[in-house]
Enzyme design. Structure first.
Site, mmCIF file in Angstrom:
data_model
loop_
_atom_site.group_PDB
_atom_site.id
_atom_site.type_symbol
_atom_site.label_atom_id
_atom_site.label_comp_id
_atom_site.label_asym_id
_atom_site.label_seq_id
_atom_site.Cartn_x
_atom_site.Cartn_y
_atom_site.Cartn_z
ATOM 1 C CB SER A 194 -1.089 -0.252 1.126
ATOM 2 O OG SER A 194 -0.274 -0.110 2.382
ATOM 3 N N GLY A 231 0.215 2.710 -5.773
ATOM 4 C CA GLY A 231 1.146 3.279 -5.496
ATOM 5 C C GLY A 231 1.786 3.649 -6.998
ATOM 6 C CB SER A 232 5.171 5.006 -8.180
ATOM 7 O OG SER A 232 5.853 3.832 -7.787
ATOM 8 C CB THR A 233 3.260 4.305 -13.180
ATOM 9 O OG1 THR A 233 1.964 4.790 -12.910
ATOM 10 C CG2 THR A 233 3.425 3.465 -14.458
ATOM 11 C CB VAL A 286 6.345 0.233 -7.469
ATOM 12 C CG1 VAL A 286 6.337 -1.193 -6.551
ATOM 13 C CG2 VAL A 286 7.466 1.129 -6.719
ATOM 14 C CD GLU A 329 -6.991 1.315 -9.877
ATOM 15 O OE1 GLU A 329 -6.681 2.068 -10.788
ATOM 16 O OE2 GLU A 329 -7.460 0.155 -10.246
ATOM 17 C CB CYS A 343 -3.735 8.922 -6.955
ATOM 18 S SG CYS A 343 -5.268 8.520 -5.931
ATOM 19 C CD GLU A 379 1.887 10.506 -9.976
ATOM 20 O OE1 GLU A 379 2.716 9.529 -9.782
ATOM 21 O OE2 GLU A 379 0.721 10.308 -9.851
HETATM 22 P P1 NAD Z 1 5.533 3.990 -4.124
HETATM 23 O O1 NAD Z 1 5.289 3.409 -5.549
HETATM 24 O O2 NAD Z 1 6.513 4.619 -3.974
HETATM 25 O O3 NAD Z 1 4.983 3.078 -2.753
HETATM 26 C C1 NAD Z 1 3.947 2.241 -2.889
HETATM 27 C C2 NAD Z 1 4.270 1.150 -2.016
HETATM 28 O O4 NAD Z 1 5.254 0.247 -2.764
HETATM 29 C C3 NAD Z 1 5.100 1.449 -0.630
HETATM 30 O O5 NAD Z 1 4.537 0.372 0.335
HETATM 31 C C4 NAD Z 1 6.566 0.919 -1.111
HETATM 32 O O6 NAD Z 1 7.557 0.740 -0.081
HETATM 33 C C5 NAD Z 1 6.386 -0.164 -1.854
HETATM 34 N N1 NAD Z 1 7.559 -0.242 -2.962
HETATM 35 C C6 NAD Z 1 8.483 0.458 -3.114
HETATM 36 N N2 NAD Z 1 9.234 -0.196 -4.166
HETATM 37 C C7 NAD Z 1 8.996 -1.193 -3.912
HETATM 38 C C8 NAD Z 1 9.388 -2.590 -4.989
HETATM 39 N N3 NAD Z 1 10.568 -2.356 -5.646
HETATM 40 N N4 NAD Z 1 8.814 -3.602 -4.800
HETATM 41 C C9 NAD Z 1 7.595 -3.641 -4.031
HETATM 42 N N5 NAD Z 1 7.282 -2.759 -3.416
HETATM 43 C C10 NAD Z 1 7.930 -1.491 -3.411
HETATM 44 O O7 NAD Z 1 4.002 5.032 -4.050
HETATM 45 P P2 NAD Z 1 3.643 6.048 -2.910
HETATM 46 O O8 NAD Z 1 4.734 7.261 -3.100
HETATM 47 O O9 NAD Z 1 3.542 5.501 -1.649
HETATM 48 O O10 NAD Z 1 2.152 6.649 -3.350
HETATM 49 C C11 NAD Z 1 2.068 7.665 -4.431
HETATM 50 C C12 NAD Z 1 1.917 6.966 -5.743
HETATM 51 O O11 NAD Z 1 0.766 6.419 -5.611
HETATM 52 C C13 NAD Z 1 1.668 8.090 -6.792
HETATM 53 O O12 NAD Z 1 2.348 7.596 -8.116
HETATM 54 C C14 NAD Z 1 0.371 8.206 -6.819
HETATM 55 O O13 NAD Z 1 -0.193 8.592 -7.964
HETATM 56 C C15 NAD Z 1 -0.249 6.702 -6.607
HETATM 57 N N6 NAD Z 1 -1.589 6.265 -6.185
HETATM 58 C C16 NAD Z 1 -2.510 5.836 -6.856
HETATM 59 C C17 NAD Z 1 -3.901 5.829 -6.634
HETATM 60 C C18 NAD Z 1 -4.640 5.468 -7.465
HETATM 61 O O14 NAD Z 1 -5.988 5.137 -7.395
HETATM 62 N N7 NAD Z 1 -4.624 5.201 -8.973
HETATM 63 C C19 NAD Z 1 -4.114 6.031 -5.299
HETATM 64 C C20 NAD Z 1 -3.206 6.590 -4.202
HETATM 65 C C21 NAD Z 1 -1.813 6.649 -4.883
#
Ligand code: NAD
Length: 542
Positions: A186, A264-266, A268, A292, A326, A424
């Site tokens: 998450s 999270g991010s695209t 990842v 998402e 997001c 982004e």
């Molecule tokens: P992030 O991708 O940096 O991290 C998300 C999760 O992935 C975290 O728990 C992180 O520790 C984990 N992670 C990081 N690297 C990883 C890897 N190599 N392998 C497995 N897990 C890993 O995102 P964030 O900074 O927490 O959130 C922001 C991003 O989330 C933005 O890009 C935003 O647009 C997106 N987001 C999208 C929605 C949607 O509904 N589309 C909703 C909320 C956030």
């Protein structure tokens, strides 16, 4: 097993509390904020229902006061992640066999606590840990209750969908939980999303491992404790804060990983998808991948737009929660005929926003989540300030001496493909492209094509023909589309949320579209009077 027949009514959304001066909810929240900011909570892993303490820990600080530690969190490594997988698989049969109304009762009970006594705890930890203002935390935690209630209701709607039967035959569809465990990872920005990712599959009868984000871990831990207090059996959700790398290495390639639930991010999500592809032959099933991801959400104004309402949408849509939703607006297209007035109002109104500590209730905007995010915003601002293609309309400054503060910023870009118009940033920065009024069609095409994302978008216009044209031109540019409204603030059960293209698999969290990804249908035919015949009646020579 239960033989009761009953139905659950479609739920109502959790009401938002007002927090007006003198209200009991304001007093309770203030008291909880004072308590949580004067303690350091020790957060264990929770595996098989037991607290597990590790030597490796991380400190959790307040983004708006980055030297202030509010929690210390244990981190799982290879050994603990293997324990968590074993615990989940050990809990699977009993959880799957529990009558669904009893499973559901756990989540409905948790939702009631979130509405009532757990509200201050979850709101305060979200405010302090993720730097959300009162209202931003309130809508986040209300959404968490919504996810639980709508999740339970969606299960019933899915179970109700049964195939046709014919004379002497009863056909039924058994919606089996997936054959393995679910891995949930998450993001930091919504406590509700953190809670929903491991829980939605579990509501459908699955077991999961949950890796929360390190910058949302305090509120996520309180939610995990609540589920356990409400009777979630040991091992059904295993709470394992850890690094993303460890999760990838020890969990994602496991042959029994049956589903991956991510926000999270695209980058990842794409790396996990690639890893799953590389390991595809070793899985017991094809893992369900639900993600998402990022966005470059827009507000597109037509010359007939109401300027005051457009400006309000730009400000709330771009700067609430520091642009870290997001769905936050991060690019805008404004016709030249409206720009002078839009610019004037933006300058005045953005300058009046209070940026500061979330414990001061008149704060509109607080700090970005961490140093990495601060550095990203700073780099975009420095490049825009230096670029001849950009003009800073308002904001453009930052200060990390106490917290990760970036001022709400509007950049006017002369090139609609300039980096801040298409990438982004995930901070309080909105880029504006001013287009010639007679270039509406070309500019709509740029909005549709310039960025790889398609999460949210809004149009502002009063001319109905223009609305028809813009909606049509931008049909694939978002998963959630708004007409004369800001592009944020989707409500569970009202505007099902999710995007396409690089923004995700668009499985609409909180709906049966998402929940159905966590079951594998088993079609069962029972014949009441099976035929003993082998030959068919036509099989005679005349
Ligand atoms: P992030 O991708 O940096 O991290 C998300 C999760 O992935 C975290 O728990 C992180 O520790 C984990 N992670 C990081 N690297 C990883 C890897 N190599 N392998 C497995 N897990 C890993 O995102 P964030 O900074 O927490 O959130 C922001 C991003 O989330 C933005 O890009 C935003 O647009 C997106 N987001 C999208 C929605 C949607 O509904 N589309 C909703 C909320 C956030």
């Amino acid at each position: 097993m239960s033989n009761a027949y009953f139905t659950i009514e479609r739920p109502a959304n959790d009401p938002f509390k007002g927090y007006l001066p003198g209200s009991p909810e304001r007093a309770a929240l203030k008291a909880e904020l004072a308590k949580q900011s004067s303690e350091v909570v020790k957060i264990p892993l929770i595996i098989g229902g037991k607290e597990v303490w590790t030597e490796k820990t991380i400190q959790v600080t307040m983004p708006h006061d980055h030297d202030h530690v509010i929690a210390e969190c244990c981190m799982a490594g290879e050994k603990e992640l293997q324990m968590a997988i074993d615990s989940a698989l050990a809990a699977k049969d009993a959880w799957e066999d529990m009558p669904w109304e009893h499973r559901s009762a756990i989540f409905l009970k948790a939702a009631d606590h979130i509405t009532n006594d757990y509200r201050p705890v979850l709101n305060a930890s979200t405010m302090l840990g993720q730097s959300k203002t009162v209202f931003q935390a309130e809508i986040d935690i209300a959404e968490l209750a919504d996810f639980l209630r709508f999740g339970v209701w969606s299960v019933q709607e899915i179970f109700k969908d049964q195939p046709a039967s014919s004379d002497g035959v009863w056909n039924r569809q058994d919606y089996r939980p997936l054959d393995g465990f679910i891995c949930a990872i998450s993001p930091f920005n919504f406590t509700s999303i953190g809670g929903n990712l491991p829980t939605a599959p579990v509501i459908m009868g699955n077991v999961s491992l949950w890796k929360p984000s390190r910058t949302a871990v305090l509120a996520n831990y309180y939610y995990m404790k609540l589920l356990m207090e409400c009777g979630l059996p040991a091992g059904v959700i295993n709470f394992v804060p850890c690094t993303g790398t460890d999760m990838s290495k020890y969990v994602i390639s496991h042959p029994k990983m049956a589903g991956f639930h991510f926000t999270g991010s695209t980058a990842v999500f794409q790396s996990v998808w690639k890893q799953v592809g590389e390991n595809i032959a070793s899985y017991a099933n094809y893992p369900r991948l639900v993600g998402e991801t990022g966005g470059k959400d827009f507000i597109f104004a037509h010359a007939s737009a109401d300027v005051e309402k457009l400006v309000a949408a730009l400000i709330r849509g771009s700067f609430e929660y520091q642009g870290q939703k997001c769905s936050a607006c991060s690019r805008a297209f404004i016709p030249a005929s409206l720009w002078p007035e839009v610019e004037k109002q933006l300058e005045e109104k953005v300058a009046a926003l209070k940026v500061g500590d979330v414990q001061e209730f008149d704060t509109f905007m607080a700090a970005v989540i961490d140093q990495a995010s601060f550095n990203t915003c700073k780099a975009y601002l420095d490049r825009a300030i230096a670029s001849p293609e950009c003009e800073i309309v308002t904001g453009g400054t930052y200060d990390d001496s106490k917290g990760w503060f970036v001022q709400p910023t509007v950049i006017r870009c002369m090139d609609p493909h300039y980096e801040s118009m298409v990438k982004e940033i995930f901070g309080p920065i909105v880029s504006v492209y001013v287009y010639d009024d007679d270039k509406l069609d070309e500019t709509l095409e740029i909005c549709d094509k310039a960025s790889p994302y398609a999460l949210t978008g809004a149009i502002f216009a009063q001319d109905r023909q223009a609305i028809v044209k813009m909606e049509h031109a931008l049909r694939n540019a978002s998963g959630n589309f708004y007409i004369n409204d800001k592009c944020t603030g989707a409500v569970v059960g009202q505007q099902p949320f999710g995007g396409a293209r690089a923004s995700g698999t668009n499985d609409k969290a909180g709906t049966s579209l998402n929940m159905i990804r966590w079951v594998s249908a088993h079609s069962v035919k029972e014949s009441f009077s099976p035929s003993a015949a082998i030959n068919y009646p036509y099989m005679v020579e005349a």
